[in-house]
Design a protein around this motif. Sequence first.
Motif, short mmCIF file in Angstrom:
data_model
loop_
_atom_site.label_atom_id
_atom_site.label_comp_id
_atom_site.label_asym_id
_atom_site.label_seq_id
_atom_site.Cartn_x
_atom_site.Cartn_y
_atom_site.Cartn_z
N PRO A 169 0.80 -1.24 0.00
CA PRO A 169 0.00 0.00 0.00
C PRO A 169 0.83 1.28 0.00
O PRO A 169 0.42 2.29 -0.58
N GLY A 170 2.00 1.26 0.62
CA GLY A 170 2.81 2.46 0.70
C GLY A 170 3.29 2.99 -0.63
O GLY A 170 3.69 4.16 -0.74
N HIS A 171 3.28 2.14 -1.66
CA HIS A 171 3.69 2.62 -2.98
C HIS A 171 2.69 3.61 -3.58
O HIS A 171 3.06 4.46 -4.40
N LEU A 172 1.43 3.49 -3.22
CA LEU A 172 0.41 4.32 -3.87
C LEU A 172 0.61 5.81 -3.63
O LEU A 172 0.61 6.58 -4.60
N PRO A 173 0.76 6.28 -2.39
CA PRO A 173 0.98 7.73 -2.23
C PRO A 173 2.28 8.21 -2.85
O PRO A 173 2.36 9.33 -3.35
N ARG A 174 3.30 7.37 -2.84
CA ARG A 174 4.57 7.75 -3.46
C ARG A 174 4.40 7.91 -4.96
O ARG A 174 4.98 8.82 -5.58
N ALA A 175 3.61 7.03 -5.56
CA ALA A 175 3.39 7.10 -7.00
C ALA A 175 2.51 8.29 -7.37
O ALA A 175 2.82 9.04 -8.30
N ILE A 178 3.64 11.74 -8.09
CA ILE A 178 4.33 12.00 -9.35
C ILE A 178 3.37 11.90 -10.54
O ILE A 178 3.38 12.76 -11.43
N ALA A 179 2.55 10.85 -10.57
CA ALA A 179 1.63 10.63 -11.69
C ALA A 179 0.47 9.76 -11.22
O ALA A 179 0.64 8.93 -10.31
N PRO A 180 -0.70 9.91 -11.82
CA PRO A 180 -1.85 9.10 -11.41
C PRO A 180 -1.62 7.61 -11.63
O PRO A 180 -0.91 7.20 -12.56
N VAL A 181 -2.23 6.81 -10.77
CA VAL A 181 -2.19 5.35 -10.90
C VAL A 181 -3.54 4.90 -11.46
O VAL A 181 -4.57 5.05 -10.82
N ALA A 182 -3.51 4.34 -12.66
CA ALA A 182 -4.75 3.95 -13.34
C ALA A 182 -5.25 2.58 -12.91
O ALA A 182 -6.44 2.29 -13.05
N ALA A 183 -4.36 1.71 -12.42
CA ALA A 183 -4.75 0.36 -12.03
C ALA A 183 -3.61 -0.28 -11.25
O ALA A 183 -2.45 0.16 -11.33
N VAL A 184 -3.95 -1.31 -10.50
CA VAL A 184 -2.96 -2.06 -9.73
C VAL A 184 -3.15 -3.55 -9.99
O VAL A 184 -4.28 -4.05 -10.00
N GLN A 185 -2.04 -4.24 -10.23
CA GLN A 185 -2.03 -5.70 -10.38
C GLN A 185 -1.22 -6.32 -9.25
O GLN A 185 -0.04 -6.04 -9.12
N ASN A 186 -1.87 -7.16 -8.44
CA ASN A 186 -1.18 -7.94 -7.43
C ASN A 186 -1.73 -9.35 -7.44
O ASN A 186 -2.85 -9.59 -7.91
N ARG A 187 -0.97 -10.29 -6.91
CA ARG A 187 -1.47 -11.66 -6.78
C ARG A 187 -2.60 -11.67 -5.76
O ARG A 187 -2.43 -11.22 -4.62
N TYR A 188 -3.75 -12.22 -6.16
CA TYR A 188 -4.91 -12.24 -5.28
C TYR A 188 -5.94 -13.18 -5.87
O TYR A 188 -6.25 -13.10 -7.06
N ASN A 189 -6.44 -14.10 -5.05
CA ASN A 189 -7.48 -15.02 -5.51
C ASN A 189 -8.19 -15.62 -4.31
O ASN A 189 -7.88 -15.27 -3.16
N LEU A 190 -9.10 -16.52 -4.57
CA LEU A 190 -9.92 -17.10 -3.51
C LEU A 190 -9.07 -17.73 -2.42
O LEU A 190 -9.41 -17.65 -1.23
N PHE A 191 -7.93 -18.32 -2.78
CA PHE A 191 -7.10 -19.04 -1.82
C PHE A 191 -5.83 -18.30 -1.43
O PHE A 191 -5.04 -18.81 -0.65
N ASP A 192 -5.61 -17.14 -1.97
CA ASP A 192 -4.42 -16.36 -1.65
C ASP A 192 -4.82 -14.90 -1.55
O ASP A 192 -4.97 -14.20 -2.55
#
Length: 290
Positions: A169-175, A178-192
């Motif tokens: 989460p800390g990357h979002l305010p840092r980004a 400088i420039a808007p963040v249009a989307a985020v990709q992280n590993r995430y699913n029903l079991f993780d």
Amino acid sequence: MTTTSPSPSSLAGRSVGRVGFGTMQLPGPGVWGPPADRDRAIGVLRTAVDHGVTHLDTADFYGPEVANHLIRDALFPYPDTLLIATKVGVRRDDTRAWLPAAAPAELTHQVHGNLRNLRRDRLDLVYLRVGGDGLLDHDPTPFEESWGTLAELVTKGDIGCLGLSGIVPGHLPRATAIAPVAAVQNRYNLFDRGSEDVHHACTEAAIPFVPYFPLGTTARRRASVLTEVADGLAASPAQVALAWLLNRHPGILLIPGTGDPGHLLENLGAAEVAGRMSDADMARLTALSS
């Protein structure tokens, strides 16, 4: 033509269906080299678009370059409705390792490679891969320097919008400083759900969340619940796992990948299954912990 999702979402200023397609599984084993059956891979891409997919996710380091060449050969000239997202910040070496590569010159080279291999004048959406699965070692380039380089390429017109991948989460305010963040990709699913905090931060900031590995691995001790819900819905376990993500939050967009035409159509059916899933079904699935 079949629509993959009854409720389109916004991504990088574009309207896209909530079920897209990821190209990581199109190259050869280990995401290296050409596919065993090139015509089949081309056919999967064309079938995806023919069935309403408007969001493709790729990277020049898939292959390397193989996935982007397949997209170009299958779909160019691209439909106006198609958004193609790609990723930078990673390179592959001769041992097939996944290595960070986020220095300004490396990022600029990667962006230009994506433009060339996809045959585009501008990339719709480019994710900076910061960390996550499979990356070896740590890139010494400061995050702000890498992100700032991509922001300059937005200003130059090479990139439309920027996203982040493999972050905390800390990357979002840092980004966003400088420039808007249009989307985020992280590993995430029903079991993780290790990125639950990142998903929450994206929800709070109204940033689309695009989980990679959305199907995850079905652990045997949890498979019975997933199978029971799937049987009750006359659906496959994979469809139910994807439907859970769609119902988790409207800001989640999916990019399941496959090289199998049958699995592709199965995955695209997840939107219809999500519409039939009950609150009780969702509660049973959500109760599963990672």
